[in-house]
Write a protein that holds these residues in place. Structure first.
Motif, mmCIF file in Angstrom:
data_model
loop_
_atom_site.group_PDB
_atom_site.id
_atom_site.type_symbol
_atom_site.label_atom_id
_atom_site.label_comp_id
_atom_site.label_asym_id
_atom_site.label_seq_id
_atom_site.Cartn_x
_atom_site.Cartn_y
_atom_site.Cartn_z
ATOM 1 N N TYR A 14 95.561 37.803 69.316
ATOM 2 C CA TYR A 14 94.464 37.423 70.202
ATOM 3 C C TYR A 14 94.821 36.149 70.957
ATOM 4 O O TYR A 14 94.651 36.056 72.182
ATOM 5 N N SER A 74 86.336 47.301 71.600
ATOM 6 C CA SER A 74 86.571 46.257 72.596
ATOM 7 C C SER A 74 88.066 46.079 72.862
ATOM 8 O O SER A 74 88.479 45.835 74.002
ATOM 9 N N SER A 78 89.737 46.685 76.475
ATOM 10 C CA SER A 78 90.431 45.544 77.079
ATOM 11 C C SER A 78 91.771 45.970 77.672
ATOM 12 O O SER A 78 92.135 45.556 78.774
ATOM 13 N N PHE A 82 92.727 45.672 81.669
ATOM 14 C CA PHE A 82 93.861 44.896 82.162
ATOM 15 C C PHE A 82 94.851 45.763 82.930
ATOM 16 O O PHE A 82 95.567 45.260 83.812
ATOM 17 N N LEU A 101 88.208 43.466 81.857
ATOM 18 C CA LEU A 101 88.981 42.856 80.775
ATOM 19 C C LEU A 101 88.139 41.820 80.040
ATOM 20 O O LEU A 101 88.039 41.832 78.806
ATOM 21 N N ALA A 102 87.532 40.923 80.799
ATOM 22 C CA ALA A 102 86.795 39.814 80.195
ATOM 23 C C ALA A 102 85.581 40.294 79.414
ATOM 24 O O ALA A 102 85.272 39.766 78.341
ATOM 25 N N PHE A 104 85.041 43.112 77.776
ATOM 26 C CA PHE A 104 85.345 43.746 76.489
ATOM 27 C C PHE A 104 86.187 42.834 75.588
ATOM 28 O O PHE A 104 85.972 42.796 74.374
ATOM 29 N N TRP A 105 87.118 42.078 76.163
ATOM 30 C CA TRP A 105 87.974 41.206 75.361
ATOM 31 C C TRP A 105 87.160 40.088 74.702
ATOM 32 O O TRP A 105 87.365 39.754 73.540
ATOM 33 N N SER A 106 86.210 39.530 75.440
ATOM 34 C CA SER A 106 85.443 38.401 74.910
ATOM 35 C C SER A 106 84.427 38.819 73.859
ATOM 36 O O SER A 106 83.888 37.965 73.147
ATOM 37 N N LEU A 165 97.958 42.534 74.270
ATOM 38 C CA LEU A 165 96.708 43.287 74.124
ATOM 39 C C LEU A 165 96.912 44.503 73.229
ATOM 40 O O LEU A 165 96.026 44.877 72.447
#
Length: 381
Positions: A14, A74, A78, A82, A101-102, A104-106, A165
């Motif tokens: 991560y 997530s 992500s 991306f 991206l942001a 789901f990643w966050s 990722l």
């Protein structure tokens, strides 16, 4: 049994993604012709989504009582988000890719933080020993890329980021669920927790701390390159900050036995006021920059560990996911967004030195809020 290596592996990848993305993606955007305002908008989307997504997914996790399916979903989405950067360099397409991206990643990190504390079950002091692997992952990525990008085309950054990722996704598939409910814990409504003055003071102070870091995360690499430093030196500067962070994480079990969480946070904010003034006005001196980067151990390492521990203590097991999500949304989300956007528009208007001075003022505001709103009598002090 604590799934130490599975949790550590997740943190490793991560933060390896952050190490690849945060220091260098602004350089990539600059290389393909984006101006400072566009760079700030794109990079700030990470903060915008960290303001929205964690609260939504945290509420869902507390509602359904499971976290790992959301973490895994997530991670998958992500990767898909991306992948848009590999398809098009158009600003509109990049805006959509960054937003997806942001979002789901966050969503994942607050849930993983909650899972980690649930697995630790009363051994919260060991959090730093797991979280430190995230710092190791950051160092591997930021230092390795610093050398690679001196020789490789900047577009190689996209493929390396995609690989990290993929590592997040693989680790997410291995993390086991943990019991999130304490059977004898008295129910305290979330509204009552949020009405406590120390809780509100901490969240407000965290907003200001993340805003103070806005210019650092968006423009620090650009700042160094514009002052004549190579990308490998940029990598080493980021690495130095994270080494300081690692040392603090490893020492947190001892620090919390000697100092209160409030005391650790107050010191961190004082260090932030000094740090950003030094970065802004002392960039010509490598010695000044080295000292400023060492302060990252306080302005992020000690600050984050103490803030997460306070949230863990105050929100209880019933509201853990939402508590960590709220911390992430208010600080890294709202604070990071404001700090990043302001830095984007002041960078070319009043210059880097005054932009970083604004960061010092944000940190000072956070210090005042923390000291006046969180009194020493509080239970987590």
């Amino acid at each position: 049994m604590i799934p130490y290596w599975r949790l550590s592996g997740y943190y490793f990848f991560y933060f390896a993604f952050i190490g690849a993305f945060s220091p260098y993606f602004s350089l990539y955007l600059q290389a393909i012709g984006r101006n400072a305002g566009q760079i700030a908008v794109l990079m700030s989307l990470m903060s915008v989504m960290r303001m929205l997504a964690p609260t939504l997914w945290g509420w869902l996790a507390d509602r359904v009582g499971v976290r790992t399916p959301i973490v895994r979903l997530s991670a998958l989405l992500s990767v898909m988000g991306f992948s848009g950067f590999l398809v098009s360099d158009a600003y509109g397409a990049q805006f959509v890719s960054m937003a997806l991206l942001a979002f789901f990643w966050s969503a994942a990190l607050p849930l993983v933080e909650t899972l980690t504390f649930s697995h630790l079950a009363g051994q919260a002091g060991r959090y730093g020993n797991i979280r430190v692997w995230g710092s190791v992952g950051f160092i591997v990525a930021v230092l390795g890329l610093g050398y690679l990008l001196d020789d490789l085309p900047i577009r190689a950054l996209l493929w390396i980021s995609m690989a990290t990722l993929g590592g997040i996704l693989l680790c997410a598939l291995t993390i086991p669920e943990a019991c999130s409910q304490a059977p004898h814990e008295a129910h305290v409504p979330l509204r009552e927790v949020l009405q406590r003055p120390e809780v509100r003071a901490l969240l407000a102070a965290c907003f200001f701390m993340s805003a103070a870091h806005g210019a650092l995360y968006v423009f620090y690499s650009v700042h160094l390159v514009e002052h004549g430093y190579s990308k490998s030196v940029v990598g080493w500067m980021w690495t130095l900050g994270v080494v300081a962070e690692i040392l603090v994480f490893m020492g947190m079990p001892r620090l919390v036995k000697v100092y209160s969480l409030r005391g650790i946070l107050v010191f961190s904010f004082v260090a932030a006021v000094l740090r950003f003034a030094l970065i802004g006005w002392g960039a010509e001196s490598l010695a000044v920059l080295l000292f400023a980067q060492l302060l990252h151990g306080a302005t992020f390492g000690a600050y984050h560990a103490a803030a997460v521990a306070a949230v863990n203590a105050w929100f209880g097991t019933r509201h853990q996911a939402r508590g960590q999500a709220l911390y992430g949304s208010v600080s890294f989300g709202a604070g990071g967004m404001i700090g990043g956007l302001i830095s984007g528009y002041t960078w070319e208007w009043i210059g880097p030195a005054w932009t970083y001075s604004a960061g010092s003022l944000f940190a000072l505001a956070g210090l005042v809020v923390l000291m006046t709103g969180w009194r020493v009598r509080s239970s987590a002090a």
